[in-house]
Design a protein around this motif. Structure first.
Motif, PDB file in Angstrom:
ATOM      1  N   THR A 255       0.985  -1.008  -0.019  1.00 16.16           N
ATOM      2  CA  THR A 255      -0.098  -0.080  -0.047  1.00 16.16           C
ATOM      3  C   THR A 255       0.803   1.302  -0.059  1.00 16.16           C
ATOM      4  O   THR A 255       0.451   2.253  -0.677  1.00 16.16           O
TER       5      THR A 255
ATOM      6  N   ARG B 165       3.252   6.403  -5.677  1.00 17.18           N
ATOM      7  CA  ARG B 165       2.939   6.671  -6.746  1.00 17.18           C
ATOM      8  C   ARG B 165       1.736   7.624  -6.965  1.00 17.18           C
ATOM      9  O   ARG B 165       1.679   8.555  -7.629  1.00 17.18           O
TER      10      ARG B 165
ATOM     11  N   ARG C 100       1.972   2.070  -3.635  1.00 14.52           N
ATOM     12  CA  ARG C 100       0.801   2.554  -4.284  1.00 14.52           C
ATOM     13  C   ARG C 100       0.467   4.104  -3.742  1.00 14.52           C
ATOM     14  O   ARG C 100       0.304   4.955  -4.382  1.00 14.52           O
TER      15      ARG C 100
END
Length: 427
Positions: A267, A273, A270
């Motif tokens: 996570t 990003r 993510r």
């Protein structure tokens, strides 16, 4: 003639007619109106009436007009202020959140006089001033503005705005360490959830509640709510990557607190990003620090440890206006402790204690970490017992079981090891 419109209470008006044995037609005749107008008042097809008509109604029934007034907040049907509408747009608010320019944003909002705006926009003014005050650490001002936003949004029947105001109140309560009040706003927000028409607002409710539950140690519920928030938000027509980055950051923290390091790593990547795409500097730095800390907790990626921390520190230098809640500093403190660099760990604690004085909860977490440091390094001055008692009181009030367990463990030990630190550290 006044342009003020007042919302009436149909139940009370119906009660007054019943007590006097009057029909809808009788009241319409007394006021010189059509029967359909009276029926619209009673079924709330028309929620508000001009103050002149309210006075006529009260005189006809021989009652005080306050008796049949539902909300005493004047409604001004003025034309919308277009420049103010742009200032409160979702895109601009998220941009302010990414750059943390809340001081400038609050100044821009205050340039608009509340009484110069229509009632709908006045409610948004107070809501955004409440959010800006909260991010600037002005807890009392945030409460005043948010209370006004709640009152106006209830009067205007704007449930989407009411949901934002209530969940922001909930956010404020978790920062000041008031679990009881936070649950109160959570319950009120949950009550109006079926009336929410926007998936984005419903996702915001889920995300902020998940964040609140994470800080209370209810991590299983927090993970469930944050994953639901992301799932629902992805289905909206124009998802904002800034909100996605926020949610992923909250979810990473929940996984850390649950000691689920594998999902925390996934996570965090993510979140990194999404934060990069959104231009959210703090989010990028936080994700990199998280990935760096995870190299101490898992065997994978240890060769990237220096890269994560180096890049995270470089980005951190560009973060403006550090707020009182500083998860990056918490992770940096943990890293210094694991590296046995106790002088830097002490400096980090001093900075956090100074910056978090306005937040009972974050001040208490800083005290807890200071206690970890004192037990790790015998050369560090012991923490005042009054501070420790204050932290224990806040954790008890917030019902944070893991923090209370760590505090109890530390109070029973004269010294601890790094293994103890990793086992009891509260993210």
């Amino acid at each position: 003639m006044s342009l003020e419109y007042i919302e009436i209470c149909p139940d009370e008006l119906r009660k007054q007619l019943r007590e006097r044995g009057l029909t809808h037609a009788d009241l319409a005749s007394m006021l010189g109106l059509s029967t359909k107008s009276v029926q619209r008042w009673l079924n709330q097809s028309i929620k508000r009436m001009k103050i002149e008509n309210l006075e006529k109604l009260a005189k006809a029934l021989n009652i005080d007009k306050e008796l049949i007034t539902k909300q005493r907040v004047p409604f001004r049907p003025s034309p919308l202020n277009r420049s103010f509408e742009d200032l409160c747009s979702e895109h601009l608010v998220y941009a302010m959140a990414a750059n943390e320019d809340w001081k400038i944003y609050a100044s821009l909002l205050r340039s608009y006089g509340p009484k110069q705006l229509p009632s709908v926009q006045e409610a948004y003014l107070y809501k955004n001033l409440g959010i800006a005050s909260l991010r600037l650490g002005k807890m009392n001002a945030a409460k005043v503005y948010l209370d006004k936003a709640v009152t106006l949004s209830e009067s205007n029947g704007d449930y989407n705005l009411l949901m934002i105001a209530l969940t922001t109140h909930q956010d404020r309560c978790h920062m000041i360490g008031d679990y009881k009040a936070g649950i109160h706003y959570y319950n009120k927000a949950t009550e109006i959830l079926p009336k929410i028409t926007s998936d984005k607002i419903a996702s915001l409710y889920l995300a902020r509640t998940g964040k609140f539950f994470t800080q209370c140690g209810r991590v299983d519920e927090a993970v469930f709510l944050l994953r639901r928030a992301l799932s629902r938000y992805y289905k909206t027509d124009t998802p904002n990557v800034q909100f996605i980055a926020f949610c992923l950051s909250y979810l990473t923290w929940a996984y850390l607190r649950a000691r689920n390091y594998k999902l925390a790593r996934t996570t965090a990547k993510r979140a990194l990003r999404a934060s990069h795409r959104a231009g959210w500097i703090r989010g990028q730095s936080l994700a990199l620090y998280t990935l760096g800390i995870l190299t101490y907790l898992q065997p994978e990626g240890r060769e990237l440890r220096d890269k994560y921390f180096g890049k995270g520190r470089a980005i951190k230098r560009h973060i403006p206006n550090r707020p009182i809640d500083a998860p990056i500093e918490k992770l940096e403190f943990l890293r210094h402790c694991l590296n046995q660099d106790f002088e830097k760990a002490k400096n980090s604690i001093v900075w956090r204690l100074k910056k978090s004085r306005r937040s009972n909860l974050y001040f208490s977490y800083a005290i807890l970490d200071a206690l970890f440091l004192a037990k790790l390094d015998g050369g560090v001055q012991p923490i005042r017992s009054t501070f420790v008692d204050r932290a224990e009181e806040v954790f008890t009030r917030m019902q944070t079981a893991d923090a209370l367990e760590a505090l109890k463990f530390l109070k029973s030990k004269s010294s601890i090891t790094q293994e103890d630190l990793l086992k009891y550290f509260v993210f």
